[in-house]
Write an enzyme that holds these catalytic residues in place. Structure first.
Site, PDB file in Angstrom:
ATOM      1  N   LYS A  77       0.904  -1.083  -0.005  1.00 13.10           N
ATOM      2  CA  LYS A  77       0.163   0.068   0.077  1.00 13.10           C
ATOM      3  C   LYS A  77       0.725   1.135  -0.067  1.00 13.10           C
ATOM      4  O   LYS A  77       2.055   1.220   0.182  1.00 13.10           O
ATOM      5  CB  LYS A  77      -0.956  -0.126   1.199  1.00 13.10           C
ATOM      6  CG  LYS A  77      -1.870  -1.149   1.273  1.00 13.10           C
ATOM      7  CD  LYS A  77      -3.025  -1.076   0.036  1.00 13.10           C
ATOM      8  CE  LYS A  77      -4.024  -2.186  -0.183  1.00 13.10           C
ATOM      9  NZ  LYS A  77      -4.129  -3.466   0.458  1.00 13.10           N
TER      10      LYS A  77
HETATM   11  C1  PLP Z   1      -5.599  -4.333   0.831  1.00 17.10           C
HETATM   12  C2  PLP Z   1      -6.882  -4.040   0.874  1.00 17.10           C
HETATM   13  C3  PLP Z   1      -7.833  -4.518   1.987  1.00 17.10           C
HETATM   14  C4  PLP Z   1      -7.126  -5.327   3.062  1.00 17.10           C
HETATM   15  O1  PLP Z   1      -6.150  -4.772   3.680  1.00 17.10           O
HETATM   16  P1  PLP Z   1      -5.386  -5.776   4.656  1.00 17.10           P
HETATM   17  O2  PLP Z   1      -4.572  -4.797   5.628  1.00 17.10           O
HETATM   18  O3  PLP Z   1      -4.355  -6.651   3.786  1.00 17.10           O
HETATM   19  O4  PLP Z   1      -6.302  -6.632   5.707  1.00 17.10           O
HETATM   20  C5  PLP Z   1      -9.043  -4.446   1.777  1.00 17.10           C
HETATM   21  N1  PLP Z   1      -9.393  -3.741   0.636  1.00 17.10           N
HETATM   22  C6  PLP Z   1      -8.859  -3.443  -0.274  1.00 17.10           C
HETATM   23  C7  PLP Z   1      -9.285  -2.624  -1.354  1.00 17.10           C
HETATM   24  C8  PLP Z   1      -7.674  -3.466  -0.265  1.00 17.10           C
HETATM   25  O5  PLP Z   1      -6.901  -3.027  -1.132  1.00 17.10           O
END
Ligand code: PLP
Length: 379
Positions: free
Chosen positions: A184
């Site tokens: 991210k």
């Molecule tokens: C990464 C992501 C998540 C989940 O996040 P985690 O920290 O991996 O649990 C949920 N929704 C979207 C759109 C994502 O890109």
């Protein structure tokens, strides 16, 4: 495999190492002062009243569903073109995700018209996901929510730092969720944040994050509390001080890195128009401030996306596909009532996510777009 141009890359330096060292030396490793500072800074930067750091973005989404009181029998309208966690979090509460289509091949976000066509007496909430950091049509979505008395949850996993009309995405609806997973825009390895301006929702989140207990270990350690009661069936979704310390440093770099992502996105967009006009670049007319988390393109109809990505792979260029639509996964379609979401299905079939990260240079972008041009000629 070592890529010449990877899909994503971290921005980690000596600052992150020093922050972790400080925590280790403090000898307090779980939710404490550093976590509180991380939450306070996050809330301040987003101009939101409450921010709770949690163990990952999915836990944030689950807490958001609990905070708006979802339960069995409730329906939540949600996009299918998102990560599966968006819909899974709804199901954790016993509620049912109902999948809406996206707007078009130029706007991969949930369609307000599709949302409205799915509202019925069981509908309790709308969960939006700002694809790639580009805002959904929130004015239309809020107007539907108001008309039918629905809650709005934002999955802002892609949109950390995005703005719409001067306000931060994730802070517009009843509850908003962010992820700090390692790919991210800012990361703590695993981690997440949940935000709200609503005091009642905040109280519920605070309880549910830590076993439904009325006081925290940290409060007792400081002598601020002695005993505790358990008043809800909660979870352990706490983050630790090590990851909170990474989050604080990463947060300080977020806006500068997002700005760099936007510059690279503009370069991609103009090169695509020039060199591969047959390729569709979604969000090309976007006017808001996007966190530019992803760089999606859609290959022309009739072109095999996998052949293009295989060619790019041979050139050392890593790509991805966001996303295989959730409504087509086995655990979502096994009742034989597969939804038909034509725009979602068409876009997902054609979508290729190109490399995008702050340390990328302009030359890398040229290399990627020229490779797509070659791939299209050869196929
Ligand atoms: C990464 C992501 C998540 C989940 O996040 P985690 O920290 O991996 O649990 C949920 N929704 C979207 C759109 C994502 O890109």
């Amino acid at each position: 495999m070592s890529w010449k141009i990877p899909l994503a890359d971290l921005d980690f330096g000596p600052e992150e190492s020093a922050a972790v060292q400080n925590v280790l030396q403090s000898r307090w490793l779980t939710m404490g002062e550093v976590t509180q500072e991380f939450e306070a800074k996050f809330a301040q930067m987003n101009q939101v009243k409450h921010a709770f750091a949690v163990t990952n973005g999915t836990a944030a989404l689950h807490l958001a569903c609990l905070a708006v009181d979802l339960r069995q029998g409730d329906e939540v309208i949600v996009p299918s073109l998102t990560f599966v966690a968006t819909a899974n979090a709804i199901r954790y509460t016993g509620a049912t995700p109902v999948f809406a289509d996206i707007v078009s091949q130029y706007d991969l976000n949930i369609s307000p018209a599709s949302i409205e066509s799915l509202v019925n007496e069981r509908t309790k909430a709308i969960m939006v996901m700002h694809y790639g950091g580009y805002a959904c049509d929130m004015p239309s979505i809020f107007s539907i929510a108001q008309r039918y008395h629905l809650k709005v949850i934002e999955d802002a996993a892609h949109a950390n730092g995005s703005e719409l009309n001067g306000r931060k995405l994730g802070c517009l609806g009843d509850v908003g969720c962010y992820s700090f997973f390692s790919n991210k825009n800012m990361t703590t390895g695993e981690g997440g944040m949940i935000v709200t301006d609503n005091d009642e929702a905040a109280a519920k989140i605070r309880l549910m994050r830590s076993h439904g207990m009325t006081t925290l270990t940290w409060d007792r350690h400081r002598g601020h509390a002695s005993g505790y009661d358990v008043v809800e069936l909660g979870y352990n979704y706490r983050i630790d001080e090590i990851r909170a310390s990474l989050g604080l440093v990463q947060l300080g770099k977020l806006y500068k890195n997002n700005e760099r992502r936007r510059q690279l996105t503009q370069l991609y967009q103009s090169l695509c128009v020039e060199l591969v006009p047959e390729v569709t670049v979604p969000f090309v007319d976007y006017r808001g401030i996007s966190a530019a988390h992803l760089l999606p393109i859609l290959v022309p109809n009739g072109v095999d996306r996998v052949k293009i990505t295989e060619y790019l792979k041979q050139q050392g260029i890593q790509t991805s596909n966001h996303y295989p639509p959730i409504h087509q996964f086995s655990i979502y379609n096994n009742k034989g009532n597969v939804a038909r979401l034509p725009i979602t299905e068409n876009a997902a079939n054609r979508e290729v996510t190109l490399p995008l990260y702050p340390a990328m240079i302009g030359e890398d972008v040229v290399t990627v777009v020229k490779s797509i041009q070659e791939a299209l000629r050869k196929i």
